[in-house]
Motif scaffolding. Structure first.
Motif, short mmCIF file in Angstrom:
data_model
loop_
_atom_site.label_atom_id
_atom_site.label_comp_id
_atom_site.label_asym_id
_atom_site.label_seq_id
_atom_site.Cartn_x
_atom_site.Cartn_y
_atom_site.Cartn_z
N LYS A 14 -25.91 7.38 -1.37
CA LYS A 14 -26.30 8.73 -2.58
C LYS A 14 -27.47 8.54 -3.45
N HIS A 15 -28.59 7.35 -3.09
CA HIS A 15 -29.18 7.35 -4.14
C HIS A 15 -30.65 7.22 -3.18
N GLY A 16 -30.06 7.04 -1.54
CA GLY A 16 -31.30 6.12 -1.39
C GLY A 16 -33.11 7.17 -0.99
N ALA A 17 -32.93 8.68 -1.37
CA ALA A 17 -33.91 9.23 -1.14
C ALA A 17 -34.63 8.77 -2.20
N LEU A 18 -34.47 8.04 -3.59
CA LEU A 18 -34.76 8.38 -5.17
C LEU A 18 -35.79 7.57 -4.86
N ARG A 19 -36.73 7.87 -5.90
CA ARG A 19 -38.07 7.13 -6.40
C ARG A 19 -37.68 6.96 -8.09
N VAL A 20 -38.44 6.68 -8.64
CA VAL A 20 -38.74 6.04 -9.77
C VAL A 20 -40.24 6.43 -10.07
N ARG A 21 -40.14 7.44 -11.18
CA ARG A 21 -41.45 8.01 -10.98
C ARG A 21 -42.43 6.46 -12.37
N GLU A 22 -43.70 6.98 -11.49
CA GLU A 22 -44.66 5.17 -12.03
C GLU A 22 -44.19 5.41 -13.52
N SER A 23 -44.48 6.46 -14.48
CA SER A 23 -44.55 6.69 -15.36
C SER A 23 -43.38 7.18 -16.46
N ALA A 24 -42.04 6.76 -16.11
CA ALA A 24 -40.60 6.39 -16.34
C ALA A 24 -40.58 5.99 -17.56
N ARG A 25 -41.30 4.89 -17.19
CA ARG A 25 -41.01 4.05 -18.97
C ARG A 25 -41.80 4.70 -19.90
N VAL A 26 -43.09 4.61 -19.85
CA VAL A 26 -44.45 5.11 -20.70
C VAL A 26 -43.59 6.64 -21.25
N ASP A 27 -42.53 7.44 -21.00
CA ASP A 27 -42.32 8.28 -20.84
C ASP A 27 -41.17 8.25 -21.64
N PHE A 28 -40.48 7.24 -20.88
CA PHE A 28 -38.93 6.55 -22.20
C PHE A 28 -39.35 6.64 -23.31
N ALA A 29 -40.13 5.76 -23.76
CA ALA A 29 -40.53 4.82 -24.61
C ALA A 29 -41.69 5.98 -25.53
N ALA A 30 -42.11 7.07 -25.30
CA ALA A 30 -42.19 7.73 -26.13
C ALA A 30 -42.20 8.58 -27.34
N ARG A 31 -40.61 8.98 -27.14
CA ARG A 31 -39.76 9.23 -27.27
C ARG A 31 -39.18 8.93 -28.27
N GLN A 32 -38.49 6.95 -28.17
CA GLN A 32 -38.57 5.99 -29.46
C GLN A 32 -39.05 5.92 -30.26
N HIS A 33 -38.78 6.59 -31.66
CA HIS A 33 -38.99 5.73 -32.81
C HIS A 33 -38.14 4.58 -33.05
N VAL A 34 -37.59 4.25 -32.49
CA VAL A 34 -36.96 2.65 -32.77
C VAL A 34 -36.76 2.05 -31.56
N MET A 35 -36.78 0.69 -31.17
CA MET A 35 -36.82 0.60 -29.52
C MET A 35 -35.61 -0.73 -29.97
N LEU A 36 -34.57 -1.05 -29.32
CA LEU A 36 -34.43 -1.94 -29.55
C LEU A 36 -34.25 -3.37 -29.06
N VAL A 37 -34.85 -4.48 -29.74
CA VAL A 37 -35.11 -6.06 -29.22
C VAL A 37 -34.29 -7.25 -29.57
N ARG A 38 -34.61 -8.21 -28.49
CA ARG A 38 -33.45 -9.01 -28.19
C ARG A 38 -34.00 -9.85 -29.38
N ALA A 39 -33.28 -10.81 -30.24
CA ALA A 39 -33.15 -12.10 -30.94
C ALA A 39 -34.35 -12.82 -30.74
N ALA A 40 -34.56 -13.21 -28.97
CA ALA A 40 -36.22 -14.20 -28.08
C ALA A 40 -37.20 -13.17 -28.60
N GLU A 41 -36.68 -11.88 -28.62
CA GLU A 41 -38.60 -11.53 -28.30
C GLU A 41 -38.49 -11.00 -29.42
N ILE A 42 -38.71 -11.29 -30.84
CA ILE A 42 -38.70 -11.13 -32.61
C ILE A 42 -39.56 -11.62 -32.55
#
Length: 259
Positions: A14-42
């Motif tokens: 079903k997904h064999g032809a898909l690719r991840v855009r290189e900007s996907a992570r930053v584009d996603f982060a650009a819309r987040q005014h708060v971001m989840l962090v784990r305790a180990a990352e505090i």
């Protein structure tokens, strides 16, 4: 009405032809005014962002969040497609992949994606699968990180339960006053209650020190100083500069959201 799209397991057919855009992570982060962090990352997150404890609106689960902007839908650490913070939460690094049940009646978790997400393309980016039909090296590495994050989620819940059981959390409102006269109040946040932390008995402090919790608690307290960094970034990004930010004890601790 908001449509909730459920992630589905990756499937080569079903997904064999898909690719991840290189900007996907930053584009996603650009819309987040708060971001989840784990305790180990505090510790690392607190060197870049204010870190708070807050309740998930639907599940009621306690979570740790890094504030990246005073304006919903924006992130002051994304500039012209670049991530400018020295630390990126694992929540961002594993996007756009998630662990999902292999099937409706299975407890086995596998890597999944949200169908139709703009993070994917059929013409550009990193392929999800190699020529042999196996997950690409990049996706396999993300899958490993996702499984590691499940353990970190357990640790985070335990740390949040520790904070609340000791009543070390203090509900606060972030009141942002703009030069234009507009006020914006961010609610639903909790920080560490410094007075209660100092009042702990020696045995409890020793336990917190030995299990690493005391360092994370102090990191959350120190992270409040990063609010000043947000003010500076906001003033460089938006015409309506921030005049003042006040951290006030919440009048209604049960309230959430931004008003």
């Amino acid at each position: 009405m908001t449509t909730v799209v459920t992630p589905e397991p990756l499937d080569a057919a079903k997904h064999g032809a898909l690719r991840v855009r290189e900007s996907a992570r930053v584009d996603f982060a650009a819309r987040q005014h708060v971001m989840l962090v784990r305790a180990a990352e505090i510790g690392l997150a607190g060197a870049c962002f204010p870190v708070f404890l807050n309740k998930h609106a639907e599940s009621g689960t306690w979570l740790f969040s890094a504030m990246t902007s005073f304006v919903p839908g924006s992130n002051l650490f994304v500039n012209e497609g670049r991530w400018e913070a020295t630390f990126a939460p694992s929540f961002m690094q594993t996007y756009p992949f998630f662990l999902v049940p292999e099937s409706a009646d299975s407890k086995e978790l596998v890597t999944g994606i949200v169908p139709g997400s703009d993070a994917f393309s059929s013409t550009e980016g990193l392929p999800l699968y190699d020529e042999a039909g196996s997950l690409s090296l990049e996706v396999a590495q993300v899958e490993t990180a996702l499984r590691s994050d499940t353990e970190k989620d357990i640790q985070s819940r335990a740390f949040a339960e520790l904070i609340t059981s000791l009543s070390l959390h203090r509900p606060v409102d972030i009141v942002v006053s703009m030069e234009s006269g507009q006020n914006n109040t961010i609610r639903g946040l909790h920080t560490v209650d410094e007075e209660r932390l100092r009042a702990l008995d020696d045995a409890t402090v020793l336990d917190l020190t030995r299990n690493g919790s005391l360092m994370a608690l102090h990191a959350m307290l120190f992270s409040m100083g990063q609010i000043n960094a947000l003010v500076q970034r906001h003033s460089r990004r938006f015409d309506d500069a921030v005049k003042q930010v006040r951290v006030e004890t919440a009048r209604d601790p049960g309230a959430g959201g931004t008003h």
